[in-house]
Motif scaffolding. Structure first.
Motif, PDB file in Angstrom:
ATOM      1  N   VAL A  44       0.874  -1.172   0.000  1.00 39.29           N
ATOM      2  CA  VAL A  44       0.000   0.000   0.000  1.00 39.29           C
ATOM      3  C   VAL A  44       0.910   1.220   0.000  1.00 39.29           C
ATOM      4  O   VAL A  44       1.793   1.337   0.852  1.00 39.29           O
ATOM      5  N   VAL A  45       0.706   2.113  -0.971  1.00 39.55           N
ATOM      6  CA  VAL A  45       1.565   3.296  -1.072  1.00 39.55           C
ATOM      7  C   VAL A  45       0.722   4.552  -1.270  1.00 39.55           C
ATOM      8  O   VAL A  45      -0.252   4.551  -2.008  1.00 39.55           O
ATOM      9  N   PRO A  46       1.121   5.633  -0.601  1.00 43.73           N
ATOM     10  CA  PRO A  46       0.467   6.912  -0.845  1.00 43.73           C
ATOM     11  C   PRO A  46       1.082   7.559  -2.084  1.00 43.73           C
ATOM     12  O   PRO A  46       2.210   7.240  -2.473  1.00 43.73           O
ATOM     13  N   ASP A  47       0.342   8.467  -2.707  1.00 42.79           N
ATOM     14  CA  ASP A  47       0.881   9.190  -3.866  1.00 42.79           C
ATOM     15  C   ASP A  47       2.106  10.013  -3.487  1.00 42.79           C
ATOM     16  O   ASP A  47       2.985  10.251  -4.318  1.00 42.79           O
ATOM     17  N   LYS A  48       2.163  10.448  -2.232  1.00 42.74           N
ATOM     18  CA  LYS A  48       3.337  11.145  -1.718  1.00 42.74           C
ATOM     19  C   LYS A  48       3.477  10.761  -0.242  1.00 42.74           C
ATOM     20  O   LYS A  48       2.500  10.346   0.381  1.00 42.74           O
ATOM     21  N   PRO A  51       1.698  11.123   6.808  1.00 42.87           N
ATOM     22  CA  PRO A  51       1.801  10.702   8.206  1.00 42.87           C
ATOM     23  C   PRO A  51       1.379   9.241   8.358  1.00 42.87           C
ATOM     24  O   PRO A  51       0.485   8.762   7.676  1.00 42.87           O
ATOM     25  N   GLY A  52       2.057   8.539   9.231  1.00 44.06           N
ATOM     26  CA  GLY A  52       1.722   7.149   9.528  1.00 44.06           C
ATOM     27  C   GLY A  52       1.909   6.892  11.005  1.00 44.06           C
ATOM     28  O   GLY A  52       2.646   7.615  11.683  1.00 44.06           O
ATOM     29  N   ALA A  53       1.215   5.887  11.524  1.00 40.39           N
ATOM     30  CA  ALA A  53       1.319   5.561  12.944  1.00 40.39           C
ATOM     31  C   ALA A  53       1.223   4.059  13.125  1.00 40.39           C
ATOM     32  O   ALA A  53       0.726   3.350  12.254  1.00 40.39           O
ATOM     33  N   GLY A  54       1.708   3.582  14.242  1.00 40.15           N
ATOM     34  CA  GLY A  54       1.641   2.159  14.545  1.00 40.15           C
ATOM     35  C   GLY A  54       1.467   1.932  16.030  1.00 40.15           C
ATOM     36  O   GLY A  54       1.858   2.764  16.844  1.00 40.15           O
ATOM     37  N   VAL A  55       0.875   0.807  16.350  1.00 36.16           N
ATOM     38  CA  VAL A  55       0.751   0.352  17.729  1.00 36.16           C
ATOM     39  C   VAL A  55       1.439  -1.002  17.776  1.00 36.16           C
ATOM     40  O   VAL A  55       1.126  -1.892  16.987  1.00 36.16           O
ATOM     41  N   PHE A  56       2.398  -1.135  18.686  1.00 38.24           N
ATOM     42  CA  PHE A  56       3.234  -2.330  18.699  1.00 38.24           C
ATOM     43  C   PHE A  56       3.169  -3.060  20.035  1.00 38.24           C
ATOM     44  O   PHE A  56       2.865  -2.462  21.063  1.00 38.24           O
ATOM     45  N   SER A  69       9.805  -1.765  12.110  1.00 38.36           N
ATOM     46  CA  SER A  69       8.691  -0.837  11.931  1.00 38.36           C
ATOM     47  C   SER A  69       8.637   0.169  13.067  1.00 38.36           C
ATOM     48  O   SER A  69       8.424   1.366  12.844  1.00 38.36           O
ATOM     49  N   ARG A  70       8.832  -0.298  14.283  1.00 38.64           N
ATOM     50  CA  ARG A  70       8.837   0.594  15.449  1.00 38.64           C
ATOM     51  C   ARG A  70       9.939   1.647  15.294  1.00 38.64           C
ATOM     52  O   ARG A  70       9.705   2.839  15.502  1.00 38.64           O
ATOM     53  N   ALA A  71      11.129   1.223  14.911  1.00 35.83           N
ATOM     54  CA  ALA A  71      12.247   2.158  14.732  1.00 35.83           C
ATOM     55  C   ALA A  71      11.948   3.156  13.613  1.00 35.83           C
ATOM     56  O   ALA A  71      12.239   4.351  13.742  1.00 35.83           O
ATOM     57  N   ASN A  72      11.351   2.675  12.521  1.00 34.60           N
ATOM     58  CA  ASN A  72      11.029   3.556  11.394  1.00 34.60           C
ATOM     59  C   ASN A  72       9.996   4.610  11.755  1.00 34.60           C
ATOM     60  O   ASN A  72       9.941   5.673  11.136  1.00 34.60           O
ATOM     61  N   LEU A  73       9.171   4.321  12.744  1.00 29.87           N
ATOM     62  CA  LEU A  73       8.148   5.279  13.169  1.00 29.87           C
ATOM     63  C   LEU A  73       8.571   6.074  14.397  1.00 29.87           C
ATOM     64  O   LEU A  73       7.746   6.631  15.102  1.00 29.87           O
ATOM     65  N   GLY A  81       5.228   8.800  12.399  1.00 26.74           N
ATOM     66  CA  GLY A  81       6.247   9.410  11.556  1.00 26.74           C
ATOM     67  C   GLY A  81       5.701   9.611  10.158  1.00 26.74           C
ATOM     68  O   GLY A  81       4.501   9.652   9.952  1.00 26.74           O
ATOM     69  N   VAL A  82       6.580   9.712   9.199  1.00 31.21           N
ATOM     70  CA  VAL A  82       6.206   9.871   7.802  1.00 31.21           C
ATOM     71  C   VAL A  82       6.504   8.558   7.096  1.00 31.21           C
ATOM     72  O   VAL A  82       7.571   7.979   7.272  1.00 31.21           O
ATOM     73  N   ILE A  83       5.545   8.088   6.298  1.00 33.05           N
ATOM     74  CA  ILE A  83       5.718   6.816   5.601  1.00 33.05           C
ATOM     75  C   ILE A  83       5.613   7.014   4.094  1.00 33.05           C
ATOM     76  O   ILE A  83       4.972   7.947   3.624  1.00 33.05           O
ATOM     77  N   ALA A  84       6.250   6.116   3.361  1.00 31.33           N
ATOM     78  CA  ALA A  84       6.172   6.116   1.907  1.00 31.33           C
ATOM     79  C   ALA A  84       5.509   4.842   1.408  1.00 31.33           C
ATOM     80  O   ALA A  84       5.353   4.639   0.215  1.00 31.33           O
ATOM     81  N   GLY A  85       5.108   3.961   2.328  1.00 29.82           N
ATOM     82  CA  GLY A  85       4.428   2.738   1.946  1.00 29.82           C
ATOM     83  C   GLY A  85       4.378   1.762   3.099  1.00 29.82           C
ATOM     84  O   GLY A  85       5.075   1.926   4.101  1.00 29.82           O
ATOM     85  N   VAL A  86       3.507   0.769   2.941  1.00 28.90           N
ATOM     86  CA  VAL A  86       3.364  -0.289   3.933  1.00 28.90           C
ATOM     87  C   VAL A  86       3.398  -1.621   3.208  1.00 28.90           C
ATOM     88  O   VAL A  86       2.675  -1.835   2.235  1.00 28.90           O
ATOM     89  N   SER A  87       4.244  -2.509   3.677  1.00 29.28           N
ATOM     90  CA  SER A  87       4.388  -3.853   3.137  1.00 29.28           C
ATOM     91  C   SER A  87       3.700  -4.825   4.099  1.00 29.28           C
ATOM     92  O   SER A  87       3.956  -4.775   5.303  1.00 29.28           O
TER      93      SER A  87
END
Length: 106
Positions: A44-48, A51-56, A69-73, A81-87
């Motif tokens: 899943v990717v945004p056009d640009k 903002p993204g969030a996670g609960v771990f 993923s935790r470190a990236n956020l 944080g800011v995301i460019a996609g989710v795998s």
């Protein structure tokens, strides 16, 4: 259906993960599951970047993808944080893989 979480109001949107404007998604059979008819990997990717969030989990022995993923956020305390996609994969826990798992997750 509307959900109120803290001071945030969340509204369910019909149409799946790409119902929100500005997102694209795809799914394939990558071989995580034996049945080739089942899609087991999605991207899943945004056009640009957006903002993204996670609960771990708070478990000390979490899997490599959770650690990365935790470190990236921004770490356990931040969680956003800011995301460019989710795998996303299905059918493979990716747990107890050590340094090899961390390298693959990165």
């Amino acid at each position: 259906m509307n959900i109120e979480l803290f001071d945030i109001k969340i509204r369910a949107v019909e149409g799946g993960v790409t119902a929100a404007a500005g997102f694209k998604a795809t799914g394939i059979h990558a071989g995580f599951r034996k049945n080739p008819e089942r899609l087991d990997y999605a991207l899943v990717v945004p056009d640009k970047p957006c903002p993204g969030a996670g609960v771990f989990t708070t478990n000390r022995f979490c899997a490599a993808p959770v650690q990365v993923s935790r470190a990236n956020l921004g770490g356990a305390d931040k969680g956003y944080g800011v995301i460019a996609g989710v795998s996303v994969n299905s059918g493979n826990a990716n747990a107890a893989t050590g340094e090899t798992g961390l390298a693959c997750a990165r």
